[in-house]
Design an enzyme around this catalytic site. Structure first.
Site, PDB file in Angstrom:
ATOM      1  N   CYS A  89       3.531   6.502  -8.404  1.00 53.57           N
ATOM      2  CA  CYS A  89       4.689   7.280  -8.834  1.00 53.57           C
ATOM      3  C   CYS A  89       4.676   8.669  -8.209  1.00 53.57           C
ATOM      4  O   CYS A  89       3.615   9.248  -7.980  1.00 53.57           O
ATOM      5  CB  CYS A  89       4.681   7.447 -10.344  1.00 53.57           C
ATOM      6  SG  CYS A  89       4.595   5.897 -11.221  1.00 53.57           S
ATOM      7  N   ARG A 111       4.210   6.599  -0.784  1.00 55.91           N
ATOM      8  CA  ARG A 111       3.195   6.344  -1.817  1.00 55.91           C
ATOM      9  C   ARG A 111       3.367   4.973  -2.467  1.00 55.91           C
ATOM     10  O   ARG A 111       2.463   4.505  -3.145  1.00 55.91           O
ATOM     11  CB  ARG A 111       3.289   7.415  -2.912  1.00 55.91           C
ATOM     12  CG  ARG A 111       2.933   8.797  -2.425  1.00 55.91           C
ATOM     13  CD  ARG A 111       3.377   9.845  -3.407  1.00 55.91           C
ATOM     14  NE  ARG A 111       2.713   9.715  -4.678  1.00 55.91           N
ATOM     15  CZ  ARG A 111       1.712  10.473  -5.084  1.00 55.91           C
ATOM     16  NH1 ARG A 111       1.261  11.434  -4.306  1.00 55.91           N
ATOM     17  NH2 ARG A 111       1.161  10.304  -6.262  1.00 55.91           N
ATOM     18  N   TRP A 123       6.254   3.400  -9.762  1.00 57.23           N
ATOM     19  CA  TRP A 123       5.484   2.192  -9.447  1.00 57.23           C
ATOM     20  C   TRP A 123       5.110   1.612 -10.804  1.00 57.23           C
ATOM     21  O   TRP A 123       4.337   2.217 -11.547  1.00 57.23           O
ATOM     22  CB  TRP A 123       4.259   2.583  -8.633  1.00 57.23           C
ATOM     23  CG  TRP A 123       3.476   1.450  -8.084  1.00 57.23           C
ATOM     24  CD1 TRP A 123       3.737   0.755  -6.941  1.00 57.23           C
ATOM     25  CD2 TRP A 123       2.265   0.894  -8.621  1.00 57.23           C
ATOM     26  NE1 TRP A 123       2.776  -0.205  -6.745  1.00 57.23           N
ATOM     27  CE2 TRP A 123       1.861  -0.149  -7.760  1.00 57.23           C
ATOM     28  CE3 TRP A 123       1.486   1.156  -9.749  1.00 57.23           C
ATOM     29  CZ2 TRP A 123       0.723  -0.911  -7.983  1.00 57.23           C
ATOM     30  CZ3 TRP A 123       0.355   0.396  -9.977  1.00 57.23           C
ATOM     31  CH2 TRP A 123      -0.017  -0.625  -9.088  1.00 57.23           C
ATOM     32  N   ASN A 177       4.141  10.944 -14.425  1.00 57.25           N
ATOM     33  CA  ASN A 177       3.140  10.140 -13.710  1.00 57.25           C
ATOM     34  C   ASN A 177       1.917  10.026 -14.600  1.00 57.25           C
ATOM     35  O   ASN A 177       1.555  11.001 -15.261  1.00 57.25           O
ATOM     36  CB  ASN A 177       2.692  10.835 -12.413  1.00 57.25           C
ATOM     37  CG  ASN A 177       3.712  10.733 -11.322  1.00 57.25           C
ATOM     38  OD1 ASN A 177       4.771  10.148 -11.500  1.00 57.25           O
ATOM     39  ND2 ASN A 177       3.395  11.320 -10.180  1.00 57.25           N
ATOM     40  N   GLY A 178       1.258   8.873 -14.548  1.00 57.97           N
ATOM     41  CA  GLY A 178       0.044   8.710 -15.347  1.00 57.97           C
ATOM     42  C   GLY A 178       0.247   7.632 -16.393  1.00 57.97           C
ATOM     43  O   GLY A 178       1.231   6.873 -16.355  1.00 57.97           O
ATOM     44  N   GLU A 238     -13.541  -4.877   5.998  1.00 61.98           N
ATOM     45  CA  GLU A 238     -12.371  -4.014   6.144  1.00 61.98           C
ATOM     46  C   GLU A 238     -11.250  -4.738   6.900  1.00 61.98           C
ATOM     47  O   GLU A 238     -10.075  -4.619   6.542  1.00 61.98           O
ATOM     48  CB  GLU A 238     -12.782  -2.700   6.837  1.00 61.98           C
ATOM     49  CG  GLU A 238     -11.656  -1.744   7.164  1.00 61.98           C
ATOM     50  CD  GLU A 238     -10.804  -1.308   5.960  1.00 61.98           C
ATOM     51  OE1 GLU A 238     -11.179  -1.592   4.810  1.00 61.98           O
ATOM     52  OE2 GLU A 238      -9.740  -0.717   6.203  1.00 61.98           O
ATOM     53  N   LYS A 243      -7.472  -5.382   5.413  1.00 61.48           N
ATOM     54  CA  LYS A 243      -6.243  -4.969   6.129  1.00 61.48           C
ATOM     55  C   LYS A 243      -5.276  -6.133   6.271  1.00 61.48           C
ATOM     56  O   LYS A 243      -4.088  -6.004   6.017  1.00 61.48           O
ATOM     57  CB  LYS A 243      -6.600  -4.485   7.518  1.00 61.48           C
ATOM     58  CG  LYS A 243      -6.759  -3.091   7.944  1.00 61.48           C
ATOM     59  CD  LYS A 243      -6.233  -1.916   7.294  1.00 61.48           C
ATOM     60  CE  LYS A 243      -6.531  -1.760   5.832  1.00 61.48           C
ATOM     61  NZ  LYS A 243      -7.119  -0.576   5.411  1.00 61.48           N
ATOM     62  N   GLU A 260      -3.650  -7.056   2.911  1.00 63.92           N
ATOM     63  CA  GLU A 260      -2.691  -6.047   2.449  1.00 63.92           C
ATOM     64  C   GLU A 260      -1.333  -6.150   3.116  1.00 63.92           C
ATOM     65  O   GLU A 260      -0.314  -6.086   2.446  1.00 63.92           O
ATOM     66  CB  GLU A 260      -3.204  -4.657   2.831  1.00 63.92           C
ATOM     67  CG  GLU A 260      -4.163  -4.018   1.941  1.00 63.92           C
ATOM     68  CD  GLU A 260      -4.399  -2.609   2.428  1.00 63.92           C
ATOM     69  OE1 GLU A 260      -5.197  -2.444   3.373  1.00 63.92           O
ATOM     70  OE2 GLU A 260      -3.794  -1.684   1.886  1.00 63.92           O
ATOM     71  N   HIS A 283     -23.331 -21.661   2.448  1.00 60.48           N
ATOM     72  CA  HIS A 283     -23.775 -21.844   1.062  1.00 60.48           C
ATOM     73  C   HIS A 283     -22.590 -22.093   0.131  1.00 60.48           C
ATOM     74  O   HIS A 283     -22.648 -21.740  -1.051  1.00 60.48           O
ATOM     75  CB  HIS A 283     -24.601 -20.637   0.605  1.00 60.48           C
ATOM     76  CG  HIS A 283     -25.867 -20.489   1.403  1.00 60.48           C
ATOM     77  ND1 HIS A 283     -26.920 -21.350   1.277  1.00 60.48           N
ATOM     78  CD2 HIS A 283     -26.208 -19.614   2.366  1.00 60.48           C
ATOM     79  CE1 HIS A 283     -27.884 -21.000   2.123  1.00 60.48           C
ATOM     80  NE2 HIS A 283     -27.466 -19.945   2.803  1.00 60.48           N
ATOM     81  N   LYS A 302       0.130   3.985  -2.208  1.00 60.22           N
ATOM     82  CA  LYS A 302      -0.761   4.734  -1.315  1.00 60.22           C
ATOM     83  C   LYS A 302      -1.854   5.444  -2.102  1.00 60.22           C
ATOM     84  O   LYS A 302      -2.973   5.557  -1.643  1.00 60.22           O
ATOM     85  CB  LYS A 302       0.068   5.745  -0.512  1.00 60.22           C
ATOM     86  CG  LYS A 302      -0.718   6.558   0.505  1.00 60.22           C
ATOM     87  CD  LYS A 302      -1.202   5.692   1.630  1.00 60.22           C
ATOM     88  CE  LYS A 302      -2.041   6.436   2.641  1.00 60.22           C
ATOM     89  NZ  LYS A 302      -2.848   5.494   3.453  1.00 60.22           N
TER      90      LYS A 302
END
Ligand code: F6R
Length: 589
Positions: free
Chosen positions: A2, A27, A71, A95-96, A462, A466, A469, A485, A584
């Site tokens: 947000c 964001r 968000w 926000n929060g 990583e 990527k 995402e 295994h 973000k």
């Protein structure tokens, strides 16, 4: 996540707010809205979807207003849950997360109040409205209401009957900025940065009252306080995408300069200033999330090898609940691009409570982590707009490798010059031109494996993150020797495998895994500095990257993996800059 903007001044508020919200779009969000105050009356405009849906309101009147990109956390992403939230005379953006919202809501319902959204934020509007009705003093009303909240909040509040915006901050970032045109509030400097403006970062418990041409700050008891001013320059991210079609592609191209600037910063003061702490350090703990966690793992490989210091890397979201043992002389390194990741902040706070010195490796210099840490080693990647971290990952590696090299030097374990890395990253970028041609095998994949051993495994993790995402393809980064295994059961001709092999001593071992997946029909893609390996019949395609010391190789080997994710996203029709469901900066736990 947000984003908040607020404006009060000489200009019409609507275009200022919409401009600010556009700067916060990176964001991640799923709805947006603004509220305007004109002639003492409030107008709310909210929409599901993009900020551009609000553009029709650009001409609306009013010189004060607040805006928000949401968000979704509490309640679906729809218009009635979008902010601003209004109750009675009060309208706010938040926000929060309000942790005691359910209990507070019950109290409001018992008083006969009705709710129009499923958000925790609307509860705050109810509380403030109740307090505001008592004496018409918005600042005091916000403070009285805030005392009943538990959780995190950045708030910007308007009320009918006043010509002011009141802000409050608790564990969620908020700045106010003052310029010739008026006063601004934002959850992110990016939204208010402009030459000539001065920003003030609120601390937890602070309140701000914005009136025409003036922003006053108050502590938790409403005693006026002064916070250090931060002069703002014009925001460089407004440079846009340049010649690139997407920010993600541009930011991968910026890896060499991010690494160069970070290494230079680490040399000039960043680490030298911490000699005393570094000489005493016996253990290293790293706390971070997502990509930053992977940079921590890469640091573990490098630091244990060259400085012989034991390193533990914690997912910040687990750290608090793991009852971590923090021996004396532990240096805790909190790694974060945004410096606002709630879990990383909480972990850093706990490490401090346990007596550890906390070094923040952070890209945003005025972020909460930068202020909480005992010292900061800044990554100088510049603003990163694409949700997927790319250049900031390489910049984190640069900072962390510089730290490992410094620790090694202070322990008499040799010197490890890193100055060649910017040029090596550039060379790697040039070597990656054929990666786009790999994509058809990936776009049609059922699942993708990234394999490696030692430091290569961390690059593989990583690379896998990527790809997931931005292209939404399921996949895993895996230890090459662990595949058989259990996980090998998943491998078939629709399971491309990317093998990262940068350590000669481990090459044969990882090639064994390549033989195993090839025998099950998987196409194999290789990232390696060893040209001869690429000639193996099992290898479908390869990228030959420059040689470097194997423990530092993730700095280079990750670049083709970042590009692979980018090109695959395009091939499956996804927007690589704005992956679905992701934000973000993850400012809630
Ligand atoms: C992945 C990504 C996230 C972040 C994570 C931590 O591309 O961007 O996994 O790395 O949310 O964010 P920061 O570094 O801001 O703490």
């Amino acid at each position: 996540m947000c984003g908040i903007v607020g404006y009060l001044g000489r200009e019409r508020a609507a275009p200022v707010l919409l401009g600010g919200l556009q700067k916060l779009e990176y964001r991640g969000y799923d709805s947006a809205g603004i509220a305007l105050m004109h002639d003492g009356a409030l107008t709310l405009i909210r929409r599901r979807g993009r900020v551009s849906e609000l553009q029709f309101a650009e001409g609306f009147l009013g010189n004060a207003g607040i805006g928000h990109t949401r968000w979704a956390t509490h309640g679906a992403p729809c218009e009635r849950n979008a902010h601003p939230q209004r109750f009675g005379k009060v309208c706010l953006v938040h926000n929060g997360i309000i942790e005691n919202a359910a209990r507070l809501k019950e109290q409001c319902l018992a008083r006969g109040e009705t709710f129009s959204s499923e958000t925790d934020s609307e509860v705050v509007a109810h509380l403030i409205d109740g307090e505001y009705a008592k004496d018409g003093d918005l600042l005091k009303a916000v403070r009285r209401a805030a005392r009943r909240l538990t959780g995190s909040y950045a708030l910007a509040v308007l009320a009918e009957g006043t010509e002011e915006i009141v802000c409050a901050r608790m564990r969620s970032p908020l700045v106010v900025a003052v310029g010739q045109e008026g006063v601004f509030a934002a959850s992110d400097m990016t939204a208010v940065a402009a030459a000539g403006r001065t920003a003030y970062v609120l601390e937890d418990g602070d309140f701000a009252r914005m009136t025409c041409g003036k922003a006053e700050l108050f502590d938790a008891s409403l005693v006026p306080v002064a916070r250090a001013p931060v002069p703002l320059a014009a925001e460089r991210s407004s440079d846009g995408k340049g010649a690139y079609p997407h920010f993600m592609r541009k930011e991968i191209a910026e890896v060499p300069q991010a690494v160069r600037a970070t290494l230079k910063g680490a040399r000039i003061g960043g680490l030298l200033a911490q000699n005393k702490v570094l000489c005493q350090t016996k253990y290293l703990h790293i706390v971070a999330c997502g990509t930053a966690y992977h940079s921590g793992l890469c640091m573990k490989a490098a630091c244990e090898r060259i400085a012989r210091i034991p390193v533990q890397v914690f997912l910040a979201s687990e750290y608090r609940y793991a009852e971590p043992i923090v021996p004396a002389d532990t240096l805790t390194v909190a790694v974060s691009q945004s410096g606002e990741t709630a879990d990383t902040l909480a972990a850093a706070e706990l490490a401090k409570e346990k007596g550890s010195f906390v070094l923040g490796v952070v890209n945003a210099p005025h972020s909460s982590l930068a202020r909480l840490a005992d010292a900061v080693l800044q990554t100088r990647a510049g603003t990163e707009i694409a949700v997927a971290a790319t250049k900031s990952f390489n910049a984190q590696l640069a900072a962390l490798y510089a730290l490992a090299a410094r620790l090694a030097k202070l322990r008499g374990k040799g010197t490890y010059p890193l100055g060649a890395f910017p040029a090596l990253c550039k060379e790697t970028l040039s070597a990656c031109e054929n990666v786009a041609a790999w994509v058809p095998r990936f776009a049609a994949a059922r699942c993708v494996f990234f394999l490696g051993r030692g430091a290569d495994r961390y690059a593989a993790l990583e690379g896998s993150l990527k790809l997931k995402e931005v292209s939404y393809l399921p996949g895993e980064g895996y230890a090459a020797g662990e595949l058989k295994h259990g996980t090998l059961a998943l491998v078939d001709e629709r399971t491309p495998v990317v093998a990262v092999i940068c350590d000669e001593a481990l090459a044969d071992k990882t090639m064994n895994a390549v033989h195993e997946v090839y025998a099950r029909g998987a196409p194999v893609f290789l990232v390696t500095p060893f040209r001869e390996l690429c000639r193996a019949r099992e290898v479908t395609a390869s990228v030959v990257i420059p040689h470097c010391m194997p423990v530092f190789a993730p700095m280079l080997s990750v670049i083709p993996l970042q590009l692979l994710a980018y090109h695959t996203a395009l091939a499956v029709g996804a927007d690589p800059d704005k992956p679905r469901n992701l934000a973000k900066s993850v400012t809630v736990e």
